[in-house]
Scaffold this active site. Sequence first.
Site, PDB file in Angstrom:
ATOM      1  N   MET A 130      -3.209  -7.148  -7.647  1.00  0.00           N
ATOM      2  CA  MET A 130      -2.294  -8.012  -8.002  1.00  0.00           C
ATOM      3  C   MET A 130      -3.584  -9.125  -8.898  1.00  0.00           C
ATOM      4  O   MET A 130      -3.619 -10.171  -9.026  1.00  0.00           O
ATOM      5  CB  MET A 130      -1.712  -8.186  -7.486  1.00  0.00           C
ATOM      6  CG  MET A 130      -0.109  -7.846  -7.247  1.00  0.00           C
ATOM      7  SD  MET A 130       0.671  -7.156  -8.747  1.00  0.00           S
ATOM      8  CE  MET A 130       1.264  -7.998  -8.727  1.00  0.00           C
ATOM      9  N   ARG A 131      -3.868  -8.383  -9.357  1.00  0.00           N
ATOM     10  CA  ARG A 131      -5.561  -9.644 -10.083  1.00  0.00           C
ATOM     11  C   ARG A 131      -5.646  -9.004 -11.672  1.00  0.00           C
ATOM     12  O   ARG A 131      -5.723  -8.184 -11.858  1.00  0.00           O
ATOM     13  CB  ARG A 131      -6.818  -9.552  -9.255  1.00  0.00           C
ATOM     14  CG  ARG A 131      -6.993  -9.644  -7.997  1.00  0.00           C
ATOM     15  CD  ARG A 131      -7.162 -11.473  -8.468  1.00  0.00           C
ATOM     16  NE  ARG A 131      -8.244 -11.307  -8.487  1.00  0.00           N
ATOM     17  CZ  ARG A 131      -8.422 -12.877  -8.932  1.00  0.00           C
ATOM     18  NH1 ARG A 131      -7.755 -14.183  -8.413  1.00  0.00           N
ATOM     19  NH2 ARG A 131      -9.744 -13.418  -9.618  1.00  0.00           N
ATOM     20  N   ILE A 132      -5.966 -10.589 -12.279  1.00  0.00           N
ATOM     21  CA  ILE A 132      -6.169  -9.637 -14.069  1.00  0.00           C
ATOM     22  C   ILE A 132      -7.551 -10.108 -13.929  1.00  0.00           C
ATOM     23  O   ILE A 132      -8.244 -11.052 -13.951  1.00  0.00           O
ATOM     24  CB  ILE A 132      -5.253 -10.922 -14.814  1.00  0.00           C
ATOM     25  CG1 ILE A 132      -3.772 -11.010 -15.001  1.00  0.00           C
ATOM     26  CG2 ILE A 132      -5.856 -11.294 -16.481  1.00  0.00           C
ATOM     27  CD1 ILE A 132      -3.525 -11.782 -15.398  1.00  0.00           C
ATOM     28  N   LEU A 133      -8.009  -8.708 -14.519  1.00  0.00           N
ATOM     29  CA  LEU A 133      -9.774  -8.408 -14.747  1.00  0.00           C
ATOM     30  C   LEU A 133      -9.752  -9.440 -15.886  1.00  0.00           C
ATOM     31  O   LEU A 133      -9.431  -8.695 -16.946  1.00  0.00           O
ATOM     32  CB  LEU A 133      -9.519  -7.099 -14.242  1.00  0.00           C
ATOM     33  CG  LEU A 133      -9.258  -6.411 -13.422  1.00  0.00           C
ATOM     34  CD1 LEU A 133      -8.884  -4.814 -13.294  1.00  0.00           C
ATOM     35  CD2 LEU A 133      -9.948  -7.085 -11.448  1.00  0.00           C
ATOM     36  N   GLU A 136       6.916   5.437  -8.866  1.00  0.00           N
ATOM     37  CA  GLU A 136       5.906   5.578  -8.847  1.00  0.00           C
ATOM     38  C   GLU A 136       5.258   6.755  -7.619  1.00  0.00           C
ATOM     39  O   GLU A 136       3.886   6.789  -7.818  1.00  0.00           O
ATOM     40  CB  GLU A 136       5.445   4.545  -8.049  1.00  0.00           C
ATOM     41  CG  GLU A 136       5.644   3.766  -9.453  1.00  0.00           C
ATOM     42  CD  GLU A 136       6.107   1.796  -8.493  1.00  0.00           C
ATOM     43  OE1 GLU A 136       4.657   1.739  -8.002  1.00  0.00           O
ATOM     44  OE2 GLU A 136       6.662   0.859  -8.657  1.00  0.00           O
ATOM     45  N   GLY A 168       0.565  -1.934   0.035  1.00  0.00           N
ATOM     46  CA  GLY A 168      -0.252   0.171   0.110  1.00  0.00           C
ATOM     47  C   GLY A 168       0.474   1.355   0.122  1.00  0.00           C
ATOM     48  O   GLY A 168       0.431   2.147   0.557  1.00  0.00           O
ATOM     49  N   HIS A 207       2.473   0.554 -13.483  1.00  0.00           N
ATOM     50  CA  HIS A 207       2.716  -0.983 -13.441  1.00  0.00           C
ATOM     51  C   HIS A 207       4.215  -0.540 -13.701  1.00  0.00           C
ATOM     52  O   HIS A 207       5.202   0.614 -14.478  1.00  0.00           O
ATOM     53  CB  HIS A 207       2.276  -0.852 -15.093  1.00  0.00           C
ATOM     54  CG  HIS A 207       3.420  -2.388 -15.729  1.00  0.00           C
ATOM     55  ND1 HIS A 207       3.032  -3.544 -15.181  1.00  0.00           N
ATOM     56  CD2 HIS A 207       4.205  -2.508 -16.400  1.00  0.00           C
ATOM     57  CE1 HIS A 207       4.048  -4.658 -15.700  1.00  0.00           C
ATOM     58  NE2 HIS A 207       4.753  -3.660 -16.349  1.00  0.00           N
ATOM     59  N   GLU A 266      -6.130  -5.887 -22.349  1.00  0.00           N
ATOM     60  CA  GLU A 266      -5.092  -6.013 -22.827  1.00  0.00           C
ATOM     61  C   GLU A 266      -4.790  -6.433 -21.757  1.00  0.00           C
ATOM     62  O   GLU A 266      -4.069  -5.075 -21.702  1.00  0.00           O
ATOM     63  CB  GLU A 266      -4.216  -6.547 -23.477  1.00  0.00           C
ATOM     64  CG  GLU A 266      -3.103  -6.942 -24.434  1.00  0.00           C
ATOM     65  CD  GLU A 266      -2.224  -6.750 -26.010  1.00  0.00           C
ATOM     66  OE1 GLU A 266      -3.168  -5.505 -26.539  1.00  0.00           O
ATOM     67  OE2 GLU A 266      -1.146  -6.776 -26.512  1.00  0.00           O
ATOM     68  N   SER A 315       5.063   3.704 -15.412  1.00  0.00           N
ATOM     69  CA  SER A 315       3.567   4.217 -16.539  1.00  0.00           C
ATOM     70  C   SER A 315       2.684   4.063 -15.544  1.00  0.00           C
ATOM     71  O   SER A 315       2.290   2.924 -14.895  1.00  0.00           O
ATOM     72  CB  SER A 315       3.535   3.032 -17.708  1.00  0.00           C
ATOM     73  OG  SER A 315       5.306   3.203 -18.144  1.00  0.00           O
ATOM     74  N   ASN A 325      -4.109   2.215 -14.161  1.00  0.00           N
ATOM     75  CA  ASN A 325      -3.181   1.159 -13.347  1.00  0.00           C
ATOM     76  C   ASN A 325      -1.521   1.966 -13.445  1.00  0.00           C
ATOM     77  O   ASN A 325      -1.412   2.815 -14.324  1.00  0.00           O
ATOM     78  CB  ASN A 325      -3.056   0.015 -14.092  1.00  0.00           C
ATOM     79  CG  ASN A 325      -2.001  -1.131 -13.774  1.00  0.00           C
ATOM     80  OD1 ASN A 325      -1.836  -0.921 -12.508  1.00  0.00           O
ATOM     81  ND2 ASN A 325      -1.668  -2.195 -14.316  1.00  0.00           N
ATOM     82  N   ASP A 384      -1.830  -4.460 -19.436  1.00  0.00           N
ATOM     83  CA  ASP A 384      -0.763  -3.653 -19.227  1.00  0.00           C
ATOM     84  C   ASP A 384      -0.368  -3.181 -20.627  1.00  0.00           C
ATOM     85  O   ASP A 384       0.662  -2.737 -21.190  1.00  0.00           O
ATOM     86  CB  ASP A 384       0.780  -4.100 -18.887  1.00  0.00           C
ATOM     87  CG  ASP A 384       0.375  -4.984 -17.387  1.00  0.00           C
ATOM     88  OD1 ASP A 384       1.302  -6.270 -17.157  1.00  0.00           O
ATOM     89  OD2 ASP A 384      -0.033  -4.338 -16.438  1.00  0.00           O
ATOM     90  N   THR A 415      -7.063  -1.794 -20.000  1.00  0.00           N
ATOM     91  CA  THR A 415      -7.853  -2.097 -21.042  1.00  0.00           C
ATOM     92  C   THR A 415      -8.285  -3.992 -21.104  1.00  0.00           C
ATOM     93  O   THR A 415      -7.424  -4.287 -20.389  1.00  0.00           O
ATOM     94  CB  THR A 415      -7.142  -1.681 -22.692  1.00  0.00           C
ATOM     95  OG1 THR A 415      -6.314  -2.527 -22.776  1.00  0.00           O
ATOM     96  CG2 THR A 415      -7.747  -0.526 -22.690  1.00  0.00           C
TER      97      THR A 415
HETATM   98  C1  GRF Z   1       4.498  -1.544  -6.913  1.00  0.00           C
HETATM   99  O1  GRF Z   1       5.354  -1.173  -7.008  1.00  0.00           O
HETATM  100  C2  GRF Z   1       3.558  -1.532  -8.305  1.00  0.00           C
HETATM  101  O2  GRF Z   1       4.364  -1.003  -9.694  1.00  0.00           O
HETATM  102  C3  GRF Z   1       3.137  -2.761  -8.702  1.00  0.00           C
HETATM  103  O3  GRF Z   1       3.236  -3.415  -7.310  1.00  0.00           O
HETATM  104  C4  GRF Z   1       3.448  -2.361  -6.199  1.00  0.00           C
HETATM  105  C5  GRF Z   1       2.665  -2.154  -5.358  1.00  0.00           C
HETATM  106  O4  GRF Z   1       3.397  -2.204  -4.103  1.00  0.00           O
HETATM  107  N1  GRF Z   1       2.314  -3.006  -9.381  1.00  0.00           N
HETATM  108  P1  GRF Z   1       2.510  -1.022  -2.961  1.00  0.00           P
HETATM  109  O5  GRF Z   1       1.463  -1.600  -2.565  1.00  0.00           O
HETATM  110  O6  GRF Z   1       1.711   0.020  -3.671  1.00  0.00           O
HETATM  111  O7  GRF Z   1       2.830  -0.274  -2.054  1.00  0.00           O
END
Ligand code: GRF
Length: 214
Positions: free
Chosen positions: A91-94, A176, A13, A110, A144, A137, A108, A146, A142
């Site tokens: 971490m789920r593919i929708l 990020e 988080g 990535h 497909e 990024s 999202n 990422d 969508t």
């Molecule tokens: C991040 O590195 C993000 O890029 C990837 O998962 C990680 C999430 O970390 N999708 P957090 O849960 O925001 O700490």
Amino acid sequence: MSARLAVLISGTGRNLAAILDACAGGELPAQPVLVLSNRPQAAGLALARARGVPVQVLDHQDFSSREAFDAELARRLAAAQPDVVALAGFMRILTPGFIDQFSGRLLNIHPSLLPRHRGLNTHQRVLDAGESWHGASVHFVTQELDAGAVIKQGRIAVQAGDTAESLAERVLHSVELKLFPEVLSWAAAGRLHLANGQAILDGAPLLQPLIGDY
Ligand code: GRF
């Protein structure tokens, strides 16, 4: 009336915390209305609770199929009436049906310079490929994986001696945690849309991603 923001998480988080702090500080003109995790033990849930944000857990292990999980996820999410939905380490593919229902509102983050390194283990893959640049990024979700229109990317230089872990930390903290709240602020302000597969910012199509050097 500020935009209604929902955030989907699965883990620590850190992106969620940056987003909620940006909402509280006013940089992100949105009201967090829901934080939902598919993992009951996600540490991000405590971060949301501590900030007084409504929290829900929807454990994907309780569902017999991806479609059943996504149907319940869609119901919970629709009930929160979000204008913007941030996937912050979700971490789920929708499924296509879910994505269609919220298309244009799903953003999202990535950890790669898309379109390079879609999928998992991006940091190690950058090292294995001997690439000089890495980053993160923010893109529309969508069908497909990422592959949705990328709005903005942040870049860092790969340094001698970098490991997957050191890269992951630097991408997270240098890119990020700044990039996602910034792009979300554009969506919350009604400046950012998805039209015919293209990202539109302030009425102009983004023919290539904006680049930030952090
Ligand atoms: C991040 O590195 C993000 O890029 C990837 O998962 C990680 C999430 O970390 N999708 P957090 O849960 O925001 O700490």
